[in-house]
Design a protein around this motif. Structure first.
Motif, short mmCIF file in Angstrom:
data_model
loop_
_atom_site.label_atom_id
_atom_site.label_comp_id
_atom_site.label_asym_id
_atom_site.label_seq_id
_atom_site.Cartn_x
_atom_site.Cartn_y
_atom_site.Cartn_z
N UNK A 259 18.44 21.57 38.32
CA UNK A 259 17.39 22.27 38.40
C UNK A 259 16.22 21.18 38.58
N UNK A 260 15.91 20.21 38.98
CA UNK A 260 14.91 19.50 39.03
C UNK A 260 14.41 19.29 40.12
N UNK A 261 16.03 18.99 41.54
CA UNK A 261 15.52 18.61 42.78
C UNK A 261 15.30 20.77 43.56
N UNK A 262 15.35 21.71 43.17
CA UNK A 262 15.51 22.63 43.63
C UNK A 262 14.94 23.26 44.34
N UNK B 223 12.47 21.09 46.56
CA UNK B 223 13.34 20.43 47.63
C UNK B 223 14.45 21.42 48.22
N UNK B 224 15.63 21.24 47.68
CA UNK B 224 16.37 22.17 47.75
C UNK B 224 16.38 23.21 48.59
N UNK B 225 15.29 23.62 48.11
CA UNK B 225 14.23 25.90 48.91
C UNK B 225 13.97 25.58 50.07
N UNK B 226 13.14 24.85 50.11
CA UNK B 226 12.60 24.38 51.02
C UNK B 226 12.83 24.30 52.09
N UNK B 227 14.17 23.34 52.33
CA UNK B 227 14.81 22.47 53.40
C UNK B 227 15.61 24.53 53.66
N UNK B 228 16.32 24.57 53.08
CA UNK B 228 17.58 25.99 53.00
C UNK B 228 16.05 26.95 53.66
N UNK C 134 24.86 30.62 37.96
CA UNK C 134 24.97 30.05 36.38
C UNK C 134 23.73 29.86 35.65
N UNK C 135 23.59 29.13 34.82
CA UNK C 135 22.26 28.50 33.67
C UNK C 135 22.71 27.16 33.73
N UNK C 136 23.61 26.26 34.04
CA UNK C 136 23.74 24.64 33.47
C UNK C 136 22.82 23.98 34.55
N UNK C 137 21.72 23.74 33.68
CA UNK C 137 20.48 22.82 34.53
C UNK C 137 20.42 21.56 35.21
N UNK C 138 21.93 20.99 35.06
CA UNK C 138 22.35 19.87 35.52
C UNK C 138 23.03 20.23 36.93
N UNK C 139 23.64 21.31 36.86
CA UNK C 139 25.16 21.67 38.04
C UNK C 139 24.25 22.59 38.03
N UNK C 140 23.42 24.16 38.51
CA UNK C 140 22.82 24.31 39.18
C UNK C 140 23.37 25.09 40.18
N UNK D 230 23.63 27.68 43.40
CA UNK D 230 23.01 28.76 43.98
C UNK D 230 23.57 28.77 45.24
N UNK D 231 22.92 30.52 45.73
CA UNK D 231 22.50 30.73 46.69
C UNK D 231 21.38 31.09 47.02
#
Length: 152
Positions: A24-27, A29-34, A59-65, A67-68
């Protein structure tokens, strides 16, 4: 805080998406690029998104979220590379518009979950968040996010 929770029924919505599994902490950065990559590709096709950016949470696994990330589009469009053609399924949805910081959303989720239990609805897996603005545009207190549960 009171939330306006509604049940709606929708048609299948074509989308262009990217998928990711991330802590979740990387989300952010990933969202901005995507979001940038998908918007660039939609414009390359001569199209425009027909609604706000969204993230589907599988899912709600904060280590392996899982997402789409994507945008709704007016018609089926071809994917390219990591950008895939997708859709938000037709059917019943329970929705709630939330205003405020992303980190303070849990009470809205609890209100929606309680409402679904009280009204006999069962979530069907994916939960979507549609982002009507961003922290780059407005103060956190003004962020608008529509939360959408697909339900049986």
């Amino acid at each position: 805080m009171g939330y306006v929770i509604e049940m709606i029924e929708t048609e299948e919505q074509p989308t262009l998406i990217m998928k990711a599994i991330t802590p979740v902490g990387d989300l952010p950065k990933i969202l901005g690029k995507a979001f940038g990559d998908i918007i660039g590709y939609i414009m390359e096709l001569g199209e425009q998104p027909i609604g706000p950016a969204f993230v589907g949470y599988f899912n709600m696994d904060m280590e392996k979220l899982e997402v789409e990330i994507g945008f709704p589009v007016s018609k089926e469009l071809p994917g390219k590379g990591e950008i895939l053609a997708g859709h938000i399924p037709a059917g019943k949805q329970v929705t709630c518009m939330y205003k405020g910081p992303y980190m303070e959303m849990p009470p809205a989720y609890e209100a929606i979950t309680d409402w679904m239990k009280e009204n006999g609805h069962t979530p069907k897996g994916v939960v979507y968040e549609f982002y009507y603005n961003s922290p780059e545009e407005v103060p956190e207190s003004e962020l608008l996010t529509k939360i959408v549960f697909l339900v049986a």
